[in-house]
Design a protein around this motif. Structure first.
Motif, mmCIF file in Angstrom:
data_model
loop_
_atom_site.group_PDB
_atom_site.id
_atom_site.type_symbol
_atom_site.label_atom_id
_atom_site.label_comp_id
_atom_site.label_asym_id
_atom_site.label_seq_id
_atom_site.Cartn_x
_atom_site.Cartn_y
_atom_site.Cartn_z
ATOM 1 N N MET A 98 0.711 -1.197 0.259
ATOM 2 C CA MET A 98 -0.114 0.627 0.104
ATOM 3 C C MET A 98 1.095 1.724 -0.522
ATOM 4 N N GLU A 99 2.020 1.685 0.697
ATOM 5 C CA GLU A 99 2.887 2.329 0.798
ATOM 6 C C GLU A 99 3.519 2.102 -0.517
ATOM 7 N N LYS A 100 4.018 1.182 -1.330
ATOM 8 C CA LYS A 100 4.759 1.350 -3.080
ATOM 9 C C LYS A 100 3.792 2.184 -3.445
ATOM 10 N N PHE A 101 1.953 1.950 -3.497
ATOM 11 C CA PHE A 101 1.430 2.427 -4.431
ATOM 12 C C PHE A 101 0.601 3.745 -3.991
ATOM 13 N N GLN A 102 1.688 4.098 -3.365
ATOM 14 C CA GLN A 102 1.234 5.218 -2.557
ATOM 15 C C GLN A 102 -0.233 5.334 -1.841
ATOM 16 N N ASN A 103 -1.145 4.830 -1.390
ATOM 17 C CA ASN A 103 -2.567 4.453 -1.018
ATOM 18 C C ASN A 103 -3.301 4.134 -2.103
ATOM 19 N N LYS A 104 -2.745 4.128 -3.073
ATOM 20 C CA LYS A 104 -4.308 4.036 -4.208
ATOM 21 C C LYS A 104 -4.704 2.608 -3.599
ATOM 22 N N ILE A 105 -4.047 1.710 -3.384
ATOM 23 C CA ILE A 105 -4.745 0.710 -3.754
ATOM 24 C C ILE A 105 -4.932 -0.029 -2.225
ATOM 25 N N SER A 106 -6.140 -0.415 -1.797
ATOM 26 C CA SER A 106 -5.811 -0.596 -0.664
ATOM 27 C C SER A 106 -6.242 -2.396 -0.981
ATOM 28 N N ASP A 135 -4.017 3.652 -14.825
ATOM 29 C CA ASP A 135 -2.554 2.502 -14.788
ATOM 30 C C ASP A 135 -3.173 1.809 -13.638
ATOM 31 N N LEU A 136 -4.563 2.113 -12.446
ATOM 32 C CA LEU A 136 -5.122 1.060 -11.089
ATOM 33 C C LEU A 136 -4.674 -0.335 -11.742
ATOM 34 N N ILE A 166 -3.150 -2.789 -9.555
ATOM 35 C CA ILE A 166 -3.229 -3.756 -8.993
ATOM 36 C C ILE A 166 -3.102 -5.333 -9.347
ATOM 37 N N GLU A 167 -3.038 -5.664 -11.294
ATOM 38 C CA GLU A 167 -1.959 -6.885 -10.904
ATOM 39 C C GLU A 167 -0.612 -7.056 -10.458
#
Lengths: 261, 261
Positions: free
Chosen positions: A197-205, A232-233, A237-238
């Motif tokens: 979640m940190e790597k993706f700057q919380n864009k992914i939960s 990009d999401l 997510i993948e």
């Protein structure tokens, strides 16, 4: 749009009726690009309806209520909203005519209880009830949009498309994927979830839903989701799922995936 | 006691998870003589948890939360309650020892994520998790009682008896009876419902739940219920049901009754 849902009815508060309406409304809104923030459930008491409505109006752009629209003495939603917002309750001529006609065709009197369903706050518009009698309402108040739907599930459901037509599509593209993991504890996967979640700057939960006991054959459904504004999401997510897959395999767990939108 | 329920979790707000927990908690409380006033559902966001908790604390004596107690990054309930009520978060020695032992027996490290489940607001007591890992908590704050349970249904369920032991029996005797009516419209029965409720001075609530269309073979489940403090309610509900029975027969409808408590 940021949406608040208000479920009105003693039967829901008492637990007699499980609140599937709120889930259905929420899903429909999210699938159409909106976000849902709060769900409040209150009794058929005008003061409580008002209290809940105010809480939601302070926190959301759109309020969708369900319950309390029928002909009986406990159907108080419309009156409660009118009084709460200090808007006059008036009879809607079109709705009155329609109801009078439908009951008339059956040779039935247009009683006070039946007429009650034609009243709405001044300026409100009716929403057609495709599977029942009492219409829903749509109104604007202080920049907020308020929709009221019946509590009977199929009647509420029949109004969702009409509500979405008024609201339009939201700008959020909700994406959600599920992964089922066997043999790994939730507490074992937790640090990786945080890292991703940190790597993706919380864009992914990432949310793990335990389906058995942590200490005995753990089974987790891990949900990966987010609200995309760009494109990009899906790929991100993948990527996130790949990181979890590798971790699970490395730790000796098993995978079983299905997709959920 | 007047109880407010707070359901915490993005999955509930999004409609992914239907809120059966709130229904189960409510039913258990009502069956034990308490009353439930509001159910609020919010996301895993500390500010929203705090906002919801405040709303409920202003309106109820007891708050029961579910969700957000586990080891993952989105399990924020305990921290959110501590910050919201301005109570220090401290580690509970007994819980820490127990968790350390359980993970240790499996040869697993006592990581930060696992240790997290031993933290609770200062003065709070743990509630044993019979079917999982993270304990619940019980605390008193400004004359209010707050209970936090996990979101996993069987883990929450395993705490209900413990919560009821702390709360004790309430003084309300909830009585509810169902009657199924065929061939009578809700709007037709509405005036009688009002009349009966007035006759019994609103001690009895009558609620009709339509199970089909008003205009086509109407089917209603009519619920008669009330909260008795004395011993008359059972008989009065029977009297009220008789009035409806006679009315239904007189109008040519059919009856089918079952009991629901």
């Amino acid at each position: 749009m940021n949406i608040g849902i208000l479920s009105i009815g003693n039967e829901v508060v008492k637990g007699r009726t499980v609140n599937t309406n709120a889930s259905e409304i929420s899903k429909a809104m999210i699938e159409n690009g909106h976000q849902v923030k709060y769900i409040v459930t209150c009794m058929d008491i005008p003061e409580d309806i008002c209290d809940s409505l105010r809480f939601l109006m302070e926190r959301s752009d759109v309020i969708i209520t369900s319950g309390g629209l029928g002909p009986t003495v406990d159907d108080l939603t419309i009156r409660a909203i009118s009084e709460c917002l200090n808007v006059k309750l008036v009879i809607n001529g079109d709705v009155e005519q329609e109801l009078r006609k439908r009951y008339g065709e059956l040779g039935l009197d247009f009683t006070e209880e039946r007429k009650k369903m034609a009243f709405m706050p001044e300026g409100a518009e009716p929403i057609k009830n495709l599977y029942g009698t009492a219409p829903g309402i749509f109104m604007k108040h202080n920049e907020k949009l308020i929709f009221s739907t019946p509590g009977v599930p199929r009647e509420m459901r029949g109004m969702l498309a009409q509500i979405l037509k008024i609201l339009g599509k939201g700008n959020l593209n909700y994406i959600s994927r599920d992964m089922k993991v066997f043999g790994i504890m939730e507490s074992t996967i937790a640090p990786l979830e945080r890292e991703i979640m940190e790597k993706f700057q919380n864009k992914i939960s990432i949310k793990s839903h335990p389906e058995s006991m942590e200490f005995k054959d753990p089974v987790l459904t891990i949900e990966f989701y987010g609200y995309a504004t760009g494109s990009d999401l899906e790929r991100e997510i993948e990527d996130a799922m790949d990181m979890v897959r590798q971790h699970v395999i490395r730790l000796g767990g098993r995978l079983d995936e299905k997709q959920k939108s």
